[in-house]
Design an enzyme around this catalytic site. Structure first.
Site, mmCIF file in Angstrom:
data_model
loop_
_atom_site.group_PDB
_atom_site.id
_atom_site.type_symbol
_atom_site.label_atom_id
_atom_site.label_comp_id
_atom_site.label_asym_id
_atom_site.label_seq_id
_atom_site.Cartn_x
_atom_site.Cartn_y
_atom_site.Cartn_z
ATOM 1 C CD GLU A 1 -2.887 -1.513 2.318
ATOM 2 O OE1 GLU A 1 -3.097 -0.702 3.449
ATOM 3 O OE2 GLU A 1 -4.055 -2.261 2.283
ATOM 4 C CG ASN B 1 -1.323 -6.546 -1.646
ATOM 5 O OD1 ASN B 1 -1.737 -7.406 -2.330
ATOM 6 N ND2 ASN B 1 -1.301 -6.666 -0.364
ATOM 7 C CG HIS C 1 -10.221 -4.962 0.608
ATOM 8 N ND1 HIS C 1 -10.000 -6.611 1.236
ATOM 9 C CD2 HIS C 1 -8.642 -5.011 0.398
ATOM 10 C CE1 HIS C 1 -9.046 -6.995 1.486
ATOM 11 N NE2 HIS C 1 -8.052 -6.488 1.616
ATOM 12 C CD GLU D 1 -4.517 -7.630 1.251
ATOM 13 O OE1 GLU D 1 -5.726 -7.142 1.910
ATOM 14 O OE2 GLU D 1 -3.410 -7.278 1.341
ATOM 15 C CG ASP E 1 -12.990 -8.842 1.583
ATOM 16 O OD1 ASP E 1 -13.304 -7.323 0.725
ATOM 17 O OD2 ASP E 1 -12.246 -9.165 2.150
#
Length: 485
Positions: free
Chosen positions: A166, A207, A243, A271, A273
């Site tokens: 990030e 990432n 996300h 990651e 979701d």
């Protein structure tokens, strides 16, 4: 731009709130997930047949939860530690290392023949205070020592590292943190080279979130990747955290993945979701299933996409409810670790068998069809029998997981309140994959509930329009005989 805040450090106590978030109004109960009986249809087997992996995240006490570890070890072949390899855990004091938590995750992975994604080495968050307190001329040395020590400890056990996590602002500029303040943009190349020197075989990633589609942030990362590669920096991949909010997977995600892959980089979904505003409706769960399928298909369409990892195993251990109040139900498994429509969609996208085509469910004794009264979508409505019309309220799909769904998968046939006694109402409820929504079609024409072992029954053997359907002890009589399609 989607609202986003970073993932906080999670502990068993912080996950507690997630455990009480239920789909719809159904009460929570403890159950072990029932993976497909055919091992060839597990997510990991389907992904491996596509030369991809399917991963999950485990953190905190999840590694000691038999329900979670059994499901994760059966369905997934990659694991990412949520917090156990971050700086504040691995080096809480300058030069004082603690690899025990991370070692536990690695041991779990090895016991289940899973690869491990190292997460992460350099991040502006979850830094111990001593790092932020260092004089600027000491930050580079501390960073290099940390990376070298941690990567050496796990050398040969880690498939890929999120070396930089990030690093970007939403406008595509680099964040100002301890590392940029001390080293400027040069810290990125230095960190990746340091990790490569410690383990030349690991794939090294940058990432980030909100970089899934083409936008200012992903453009900034693309320019950085081009620059690093032109300098000979051994950057190996880009991690798209993914996300999402349900229904908001970017339409440019595939094109974005392809442009990074064209640079010679792996592009992984790291990651995933897909959060839903609670209570989750049947339509939102179906949209979530569509979103999961889209992401998987995008990955399969890009040769350099090695796989997709979900963040967490099920809704009960998700970070979403604690960070985004009012949202949840973000994963493929519900609070009881039962598969949801997103699971079936993912399996199908990976090449698994699709759900059985929809059609009527005929009540043999009455010569009528299973029917949702007045085409309602109200959760809790008891189903009935009625003259066959071919309408959507009489069109049911029997999925590979045992669900009998109506309205294109939006609602499922459900044993009311998870009842297991004769006389339990059979209702419609938003599909959630729980055992009271799983049905077995038997060779003798009966349909039994997977949880109750009772038969689908027309009350009192009635043949009249509007006769209600319930569960009853199996008798073999004609009011318990059904045909699908």
């Amino acid at each position: 731009m989607r609202p986003f805040t970073r993932k906080p450090r999670r502990s068993p106590r912080s996950r507690r709130g997630a455990l009480v978030v239920a789909i719809g109004l159904a009460p929570v109960f403890a159950a072990v997930a029932a993976p497909p009986a055919d091992a060839a249809s597990t997510l990991r087997s389907l992904a491996e047949a596509q030369n991809r992996y399917i991963g999950t995240e485990i953190t905190g006490n999840m590694v000691n939860n038999a329900t979670i570890t059994s499901l994760a070890g059966t369905q997934f072949d990659m694991v990412t530690p949520g917090n156990e390899m971050k700086w504040d855990t691995t080096e809480p004091g300058n030069g004082s290392y603690n690899f025990g938590p991370g070692d536990n995750v690695v041991s779990f992975a090895q016991a289940h023949n899973m690869r491990v994604r190292g997460h992460n080495l350099v991040w502006h968050a979850q830094l111990p205070g001593w790092v932020n307190s260092l004089p600027r001329n000491q930050v580079q040395g501390a960073m290099e020592a940390h990376i070298t020590t941690e990567v050496n400890h796990y050398k040969g056990k880690i498939y890929a590292w999120d070396v930089i996590n990030e690093p970007f602002n939403e406008d595509g500029s680099l964040r100002q943190d301890a590392f940029t303040n001390a080293m400027g943009t040069g810290y990125l190349a230095d960190a990746i080279r340091t990790a490569h020197n410690a383990d030349p075989n690991a794939v090294l990633y940058i990432n980030d979130y909100n970089i899934e589609g083409e936008n200012a942030k992903s453009n900034g990362l693309y320019s950085l990747a081009q620059s690093l590669l032109s300098q000979g920096v051994p950057l190996g991949g880009i991690g798209l955290e993914s996300h999402f909010i349900v229904g908001q997977v970017p339409s440019s995600m595939l094109a974005n993945m392809q442009r990074f892959a064209a640079l010679g980089l792996d592009v992984a979904v790291t990651e995933l979701d897909d959060r839903i505003q609670l209570p989750a409706s049947g339509s939102s769960l179906q949209q979530q299933a569509n979103d999961y399928a889209t992401v998987v298909k995008d990955c399969l369409a890009v040769t350099r996409c090695p796989g997709v990892s979900q963040w967490g195993v099920g809704d009960a251990d998700s970070w979403i409810p604690g960070t985004f109040p009012g949202y949840g139900a973000a994963s493929m498994y519900d609070n009881n670790y039962q598969p949801k429509p997103a699971y079936n969609a993912t399996a199908t996208a990976l090449g698994g068998p699709p759900a059985t085509s929809g059609g009527p469910v005929h009540a043999v004794g009455a010569g009528k069809c299973l029917d949702v009264p007045n085409s309602t979508t109200t959760a809790g409505t008891q189903v009935q029998i009625r003259d066959c019309s071919g309408g959507s309220n009489q069109t049911f799909t029997h999925s590979s997981s045992g669900a009998l769904s109506v309205y294109n998968g939006g609602d499922c046939l459900d044993a009311s309140s998870r009842g297991t006694s004769a006389g339990t109402k059979v209702i419609i409820w938003p599909c959630n994959g729980q055992a009271n929504q799983q049905w077995t079609v038997n060779a003798d024409g009966t349909v039994t509930g997977a949880q109750s072992r009772l038969c689908l029954d027309v009350t009192g053997g009635s043949t009249a329009n509007g006769a209600l359907v319930e569960l009853w002890t199996c008798t073999g009589r004609s009011n318990q005989q059904w045909t699908l399609g």
